[in-house]
Scaffold this motif. Structure first.
Motif, mmCIF file in Angstrom:
data_model
loop_
_atom_site.group_PDB
_atom_site.id
_atom_site.type_symbol
_atom_site.label_atom_id
_atom_site.label_comp_id
_atom_site.label_asym_id
_atom_site.label_seq_id
_atom_site.Cartn_x
_atom_site.Cartn_y
_atom_site.Cartn_z
ATOM 1 N N UNK A 192 -2.808 -14.370 4.370
ATOM 2 C CA UNK A 192 -2.304 -13.112 3.865
ATOM 3 C C UNK A 192 -3.361 -12.557 3.392
ATOM 4 N N UNK A 193 -3.524 -11.160 3.744
ATOM 5 C CA UNK A 193 -4.392 -10.263 3.385
ATOM 6 C C UNK A 193 -4.639 -9.864 1.833
ATOM 7 N N UNK A 194 -5.596 -9.719 1.298
ATOM 8 C CA UNK A 194 -5.773 -9.034 -0.135
ATOM 9 C C UNK A 194 -5.354 -7.838 -0.228
ATOM 10 N N UNK A 195 -4.905 -6.998 -1.170
ATOM 11 C CA UNK A 195 -4.365 -5.928 -1.476
ATOM 12 C C UNK A 195 -5.289 -5.001 -0.599
ATOM 13 N N UNK A 196 -6.686 -5.059 -0.963
ATOM 14 C CA UNK A 196 -7.743 -3.858 -0.461
ATOM 15 C C UNK A 196 -7.843 -4.066 0.980
ATOM 16 N N UNK A 197 -7.486 -4.858 1.425
ATOM 17 C CA UNK A 197 -7.542 -4.940 3.153
ATOM 18 C C UNK A 197 -6.844 -4.010 3.751
ATOM 19 N N UNK A 198 -5.687 -3.811 3.365
ATOM 20 C CA UNK A 198 -4.778 -2.854 4.296
ATOM 21 C C UNK A 198 -4.035 -1.681 3.224
ATOM 22 N N UNK A 199 -4.629 -1.489 1.939
ATOM 23 C CA UNK A 199 -3.738 -0.476 1.099
ATOM 24 C C UNK A 199 -4.922 0.387 0.515
ATOM 25 N N UNK A 200 -4.290 1.534 0.138
ATOM 26 C CA UNK A 200 -5.130 2.679 -0.661
ATOM 27 C C UNK A 200 -3.894 3.161 -1.551
ATOM 28 N N UNK A 201 -4.487 3.398 -2.698
ATOM 29 C CA UNK A 201 -3.969 4.289 -3.495
ATOM 30 C C UNK A 201 -4.630 5.716 -4.016
ATOM 31 N N UNK A 202 -3.772 6.550 -3.588
ATOM 32 C CA UNK A 202 -4.657 7.899 -3.695
ATOM 33 C C UNK A 202 -3.919 8.873 -4.603
#
Length: 202
Positions: A192-202
């Motif tokens: 399962x991917x870590x948050x940083x792999x497929x997420x951005x908070x803008x």
């Protein structure tokens, strides 16, 4: 007046049951799933949100030995035994003409008029929102102590003809076996991917 916010976080055990420890099962213990449990799953999933409360999902719960055998023959070779052995396999379909029900499902506005004359738009909305409802179904089943084995390896045209043939605006999309999963039939959990792999908070 001070607004009170409550952190109504589920217990760690509940989160494990729904997410962290829940798995996709390929085999089942010989234990029945009752009609009361099926009803409970539906009563939970219907409460979750869909756009304009459109509720486009249409479900067929395949429970009899005769119907399980029939449905299994429509599945890929790797899924036939899963369907035969499961206490119940639900067919998740969607109704392209969901808008006909909106006058009572969404009485706050003339929502039916939003979708009239736009069949392609209705297909898109029905597919998206019924997929959401299928996900809610999995979570509802897990919430009442059952396990799930969702599958797409099945001839959906054949399933549609057999189980929704009397309504040409309803299409089968996928199926999900439900029961008491046999832990010996599951694979090691995939990454399962870590948050940083497929997420951005803008």
């Amino acid at each position: 007046m001070t607004t009170q916010f409550h952190d109504n976080i589920l217990s760690a055990d509940a989160l494990d049951q729904l997410f962290n420890e829940a798995r996709t099962y390929n085999g089942w213990h010989d234990k029945d799933v009752s009609e009361a449990q099926i009803q409970k799953i539906y009563d939970l999933l219907k409460m979750a949100p869909t756009s304009a409360n459109m509720q486009p999902v249409r479900l067929v719960w395949v429970r009899s030995e005769e119907e399980k055998a029939k449905l299994a023959e429509m599945a890929s070779d790797g899924n036939k035994d899963k369907i035969r052995a499961a206490p119940v396999t639900v067919i998740i379909g969607y109704d392209i003409d969901f808008h006909e029900e909106l006058p009572w499902l969404f009485p706050h506005a003339d929502a039916k008029s939003w979708f009239e004359g736009d069949e392609e738009g209705r297909k898109e909305g029905a597919a998206r929102n019924s997929a959401l409802q299928g996900a809610y179904l999995i979570m509802a089943a897990r919430a009442i102590g059952l396990d799930c084995g969702p599958m797409s390896g099945i001839d959906l045209d054949e399933v549609t003809d057999e189980y929704f043939g009397d309504d040409p605006k309803v299409k089968a999309d996928w199926v999900c076996s439900i029961g008491y999963g046999d832990p010996s039939t599951i694979f090691d959990r995939s990454p399962r991917p870590d948050f940083e792999k497929f997420n951005r908070v803008v």
